[in-house]
Design a protein around this motif. Structure first.
Motif, PDB file in Angstrom:
ATOM      1  N   LEU A 223       0.848  -1.190   0.000  1.00 16.16           N
ATOM      2  CA  LEU A 223       0.000   0.000   0.000  1.00 16.16           C
ATOM      3  C   LEU A 223       0.880   1.235   0.000  1.00 16.16           C
ATOM      4  O   LEU A 223       1.876   1.314   0.721  1.00 16.16           O
ATOM      5  CB  LEU A 223      -0.909   0.027   1.238  1.00 16.16           C
ATOM      6  CG  LEU A 223      -1.767   1.297   1.396  1.00 16.16           C
ATOM      7  CD1 LEU A 223      -2.774   1.409   0.254  1.00 16.16           C
ATOM      8  CD2 LEU A 223      -2.455   1.326   2.747  1.00 16.16           C
ATOM      9  N   SER A 224       0.517   2.192  -0.837  1.00 15.95           N
ATOM     10  CA  SER A 224       1.155   3.503  -0.784  1.00 15.95           C
ATOM     11  C   SER A 224       0.127   4.565  -1.133  1.00 15.95           C
ATOM     12  O   SER A 224      -0.815   4.310  -1.895  1.00 15.95           O
ATOM     13  CB  SER A 224       2.356   3.584  -1.743  1.00 15.95           C
ATOM     14  OG  SER A 224       1.938   3.393  -3.081  1.00 15.95           O
ATOM     15  N   ALA A 225       0.298   5.734  -0.543  1.00 17.59           N
ATOM     16  CA  ALA A 225      -0.594   6.854  -0.804  1.00 17.59           C
ATOM     17  C   ALA A 225       0.255   8.121  -0.916  1.00 17.59           C
ATOM     18  O   ALA A 225       1.341   8.216  -0.330  1.00 17.59           O
ATOM     19  CB  ALA A 225      -1.630   7.001   0.313  1.00 17.59           C
ATOM     20  N   LEU A 226      -0.229   9.084  -1.674  1.00 13.20           N
ATOM     21  CA  LEU A 226       0.557  10.278  -1.970  1.00 13.20           C
ATOM     22  C   LEU A 226      -0.338  11.520  -1.984  1.00 13.20           C
ATOM     23  O   LEU A 226      -1.459  11.489  -2.498  1.00 13.20           O
ATOM     24  CB  LEU A 226       1.224  10.122  -3.335  1.00 13.20           C
ATOM     25  CG  LEU A 226       1.785  11.394  -3.987  1.00 13.20           C
ATOM     26  CD1 LEU A 226       3.061  11.821  -3.279  1.00 13.20           C
ATOM     27  CD2 LEU A 226       2.050  11.168  -5.474  1.00 13.20           C
ATOM     28  N   TYR A 227       0.187  12.588  -1.402  1.00 14.67           N
ATOM     29  CA  TYR A 227      -0.381  13.917  -1.631  1.00 14.67           C
ATOM     30  C   TYR A 227       0.774  14.821  -2.057  1.00 14.67           C
ATOM     31  O   TYR A 227       1.845  14.818  -1.430  1.00 14.67           O
ATOM     32  CB  TYR A 227      -1.032  14.502  -0.372  1.00 14.67           C
ATOM     33  CG  TYR A 227      -1.287  15.993  -0.525  1.00 14.67           C
ATOM     34  CD1 TYR A 227      -2.329  16.453  -1.322  1.00 14.67           C
ATOM     35  CD2 TYR A 227      -0.433  16.925   0.073  1.00 14.67           C
ATOM     36  CE1 TYR A 227      -2.537  17.813  -1.497  1.00 14.67           C
ATOM     37  CE2 TYR A 227      -0.642  18.285  -0.096  1.00 14.67           C
ATOM     38  CZ  TYR A 227      -1.690  18.718  -0.887  1.00 14.67           C
ATOM     39  OH  TYR A 227      -1.883  20.053  -1.083  1.00 14.67           O
ATOM     40  N   SER A 228       0.555  15.595  -3.119  1.00 19.05           N
ATOM     41  CA  SER A 228       1.590  16.543  -3.525  1.00 19.05           C
ATOM     42  C   SER A 228       0.964  17.891  -3.866  1.00 19.05           C
ATOM     43  O   SER A 228      -0.162  17.966  -4.374  1.00 19.05           O
ATOM     44  CB  SER A 228       2.385  16.009  -4.725  1.00 19.05           C
ATOM     45  OG  SER A 228       1.586  16.010  -5.892  1.00 19.05           O
ATOM     46  N   PHE A 229       1.717  18.936  -3.565  1.00 28.13           N
ATOM     47  CA  PHE A 229       1.328  20.304  -3.854  1.00 28.13           C
ATOM     48  C   PHE A 229       2.451  20.955  -4.650  1.00 28.13           C
ATOM     49  O   PHE A 229       3.637  20.820  -4.315  1.00 28.13           O
ATOM     50  CB  PHE A 229       1.103  21.076  -2.554  1.00 28.13           C
ATOM     51  CG  PHE A 229       1.112  22.573  -2.721  1.00 28.13           C
ATOM     52  CD1 PHE A 229      -0.040  23.243  -3.127  1.00 28.13           C
ATOM     53  CD2 PHE A 229       2.262  23.305  -2.482  1.00 28.13           C
ATOM     54  CE1 PHE A 229      -0.029  24.617  -3.295  1.00 28.13           C
ATOM     55  CE2 PHE A 229       2.281  24.683  -2.640  1.00 28.13           C
ATOM     56  CZ  PHE A 229       1.130  25.338  -3.047  1.00 28.13           C
ATOM     57  N   ASN A 230       2.085  21.647  -5.723  1.00 23.31           N
ATOM     58  CA  ASN A 230       3.058  22.383  -6.519  1.00 23.31           C
ATOM     59  C   ASN A 230       2.466  23.732  -6.897  1.00 23.31           C
ATOM     60  O   ASN A 230       1.263  23.847  -7.173  1.00 23.31           O
ATOM     61  CB  ASN A 230       3.410  21.615  -7.798  1.00 23.31           C
ATOM     62  CG  ASN A 230       4.204  20.357  -7.523  1.00 23.31           C
ATOM     63  OD1 ASN A 230       5.415  20.391  -7.368  1.00 23.31           O
ATOM     64  ND2 ASN A 230       3.501  19.229  -7.452  1.00 23.31           N
ATOM     65  N   ALA A 231       3.313  24.740  -6.903  1.00 21.14           N
ATOM     66  CA  ALA A 231       2.861  26.073  -7.292  1.00 21.14           C
ATOM     67  C   ALA A 231       3.956  26.747  -8.111  1.00 21.14           C
ATOM     68  O   ALA A 231       5.136  26.375  -8.035  1.00 21.14           O
ATOM     69  CB  ALA A 231       2.520  26.906  -6.060  1.00 21.14           C
ATOM     70  N   ALA A 232       3.536  27.728  -8.910  1.00 18.83           N
ATOM     71  CA  ALA A 232       4.480  28.487  -9.723  1.00 18.83           C
ATOM     72  C   ALA A 232       4.068  29.949  -9.707  1.00 18.83           C
ATOM     73  O   ALA A 232       2.932  30.288 -10.070  1.00 18.83           O
ATOM     74  CB  ALA A 232       4.502  27.955 -11.145  1.00 18.83           C
ATOM     75  N   TYR A 233       4.987  30.814  -9.260  1.00 18.75           N
ATOM     76  CA  TYR A 233       4.739  32.248  -9.203  1.00 18.75           C
ATOM     77  C   TYR A 233       5.800  32.937 -10.052  1.00 18.75           C
ATOM     78  O   TYR A 233       6.993  32.587  -9.989  1.00 18.75           O
ATOM     79  CB  TYR A 233       4.795  32.743  -7.759  1.00 18.75           C
ATOM     80  CG  TYR A 233       3.835  32.017  -6.844  1.00 18.75           C
ATOM     81  CD1 TYR A 233       2.470  32.275  -6.875  1.00 18.75           C
ATOM     82  CD2 TYR A 233       4.304  31.043  -5.954  1.00 18.75           C
ATOM     83  CE1 TYR A 233       1.585  31.598  -6.041  1.00 18.75           C
ATOM     84  CE2 TYR A 233       3.434  30.355  -5.122  1.00 18.75           C
ATOM     85  CZ  TYR A 233       2.080  30.633  -5.175  1.00 18.75           C
ATOM     86  OH  TYR A 233       1.207  29.951  -4.352  1.00 18.75           O
TER      87      TYR A 233
END
Length: 528
Positions: A272-282
């Motif tokens: 089992l594996s789970a992922l949350y990712s956040f990416n932003a570009a300014y």
């Protein structure tokens, strides 16, 4: 004079036949063959032992050593009949049975080997070696759970087999992702004989596990902060005619990212594996059209069959873009829903060898765009379609690897102008450049390089201006090339510095989609 000549000829023939072994007793051939085998002159041993077998067809010793000589030269099919004779002739050679089974193992004739093992166990022949090969065959059949007991029995019966057995058990645990258990077995294998080749291999696995245990913690968090400059952020075409009034298309940028991974380890076969990712570009320029943010959630449950595993993927990504559906966007436009992307499918992974991984994905994508500036319905980019990839990774050093990948996906869009099929070939390499002793003090330094080419073929014809500013009707064809090179320095265990340069070139029969782009990036990555 004639008698003298005859005498010299007779002497010469006697010397010739003596030198060639003519008339030598078969026992001499056997003794000399065994001596040549002992000093690893296997080709010479084979010739002598073949003569010994011809002269003494009932000699089990001649059969055994000839079979072993063929085994050493990897002529396994030639070795089998002689080792079989060594088991049958009187007196039978005790070691011949295990050697015969080992050759069947090398030839991948595992069912035959198991039948011979069953017979040897009933007759109580060489129990220690038979138990060892029983375990090795279970490993080769991807039955690691059934391999450990016979390997432990081999260790108990013959301490000389302890190093090989512990090494094999370590591989079992390694293939089943039981890294702590694997590390203990490899440590034990090193202790038995630290100077042996087997110990050197065990030490490599132990080092790989030691270096990998931190990133295989159940919960891992990575924070990235990157800055740089994009020379063509808005993908301005090469021909200025198609981008009138636009000055410099470049912009500085700041890109924060967060990645949270949860991968608990189970003793059994479940994964089992789970992922949350956040990416932003300014950006410093083109803020209203290029500033963006994304959130991704993915879950990947699976089942391991030893060296082979199957997992099911469900992933959702939401892209937000500072945009406005008007032809002339509002400079103060806020982040809005731009794209929602769902992927489902199955991942098949094979540990082909301890250093080579093959991975295959078969799945389906669904894309839904928001706030599209639709002048005609044919521009609608909402899409569904199949997606697949095949990747191969070779870990040629404990911290070094090279990988290659082929991707395929289709966008079956609501608007015919965007309906397309994409093929992509890519490769990347990670090479440690500092010796282990230096890296232990200064931190690991890695050179990273990657490259790829994509072929996007659109399904339907459309009208567009060519480079001569003449309207033409064709199917769009894009070719995208990219290459990057960078350095990654692990300053301390949890902190790394990243430098990268990337070049992108897009060629298309639609001139507005032809451009070049240079991107320079520097940043830090912090892991907890």
């Amino acid at each position: 004079m004639q008698k003298k000549s005859v005498f010299l000829v007779v002497c010469f023939l006697c010397l010739f036949f003596a030198a060639s072994g003519y008339g030598r007793p078969a026992g001499d051939d056997l003794d000399q063959g065994i001596k040549q085998y002992a000093v690893e002159n296997y080709d010479e041993a084979i010739e002598l032992l073949k003569k010994a077998r011809a002269g003494q067809p009932q000699s089990s010793a001649a059969a055994y050593y000839l079979g072993m000589a063929y085994k050493q030269t990897t002529e396994y099919n030639e070795a089998l009949p002689h080792l079989e004779d060594a088991m049958k002739l009187a007196p039978p050679v005790k070691e011949a049975t295990a050697q015969y089974i080992s050759v069947l193992y090398l030839l991948n004739r595992l069912d035959e080997a198991e039948k011979r093992i069953d017979k040897a166990e009933r007759e109580k022949i060489d129990p220690a070696n038979i138990a060892y090969w029983k375990g090795m065959i279970q490993i080769k059949k991807n039955r690691c759970a059934d391999a450990i007991a016979p390997l432990e029995e081999a260790k108990r019966l013959d301490p000389k087999l302890a190093q090989s057995a512990d090494y094999a058990i370590g591989l079992c645990h390694y293939n089943q992702n039981e890294l702590e258990k694997a590390r203990e077995r490899f440590k034990a294998a090193v202790v038995y004989d630290p100077a042996s080749d087997l110990a050197a291999n065990a030490r490599r696995y132990q080092e790989a596990i030691d270096e990998g245990l931190f990133p295989t913690r159940p919960l891992r968090v990575t924070l990235g902060l990157y800055g740089g400059y994009d020379s063509n952020l808005i993908l301005k075409p090469r021909n200025d005619v198609f981008a009138p009034g636009i000055g410099s298309p470049g912009s500085a940028f700041f890109k924060p990212s967060l990645r949270v991974e949860f991968a608990p380890r189970f003793e059994g076969p479940w994964l089992l594996s789970a992922l949350y990712s956040f990416n932003a570009a300014y950006h410093s320029s083109f803020v209203h059209s290029e500033d963006a943010m994304s959130h991704t959630v993915a879950v990947l449950p699976g089942y391991s069959f030893g060296r082979f595993s199957v997992s099911l993927l469900a992933a959702y990504t939401s892209y937000l873009l500072r945009t406005d559906p008007d032809v002339f966007p509002d400079e103060n436009a806020n982040l809005k829903r731009y794209l929602e992307y769902v992927t489902t499918g199955a991942v098949f992974k094979l540990l082909a060898t301890p250093n080579n991984i093959l991975e295959v994905f078969l799945g389906y994508d669904k894309k839904e765009f928001y706030h599209q500036n639709l002048t005609v319905a044919a521009e609608n980019r909402d899409a569904v379609g199949p997606r697949a990839y095949v990747s191969w990774t070779w870990f040629f050093l404990p911290r070094g690897f090279v990988s290659a990948r082929y991707d395929y996906n289709e966008d079956r869009t609501d608007g015919v102008y965007w309906d397309n099929k994409l093929h992509r070939l890519s490769a990347n390499v990670n090479i440690p450049v500092l010796p282990a002793a230096v890296a232990a003090k200064a931190g690991g330094l890695f050179v990273q390089a990657a490259g790829g080419v994509s072929f996007a073929n659109y399904t339907y014809e459309r009208n567009f201006l060519n480079d001569d500013l003449v309207f033409t009707t064709e199917k769009r064809r894009d070719r995208l090339y990219d290459a990057s090179v960078g350095l990654n320095w692990e300053v301390i265990r949890n902190l790394g510095l990243v430098l990268q340069y990337k070049f992108i070139r897009s060629d298309s029969n639609v001139p507005v989609y032809t451009y070049d782009d240079h991107i320079w990036t520097a940043g830090i990555e912090f892991k907890i």
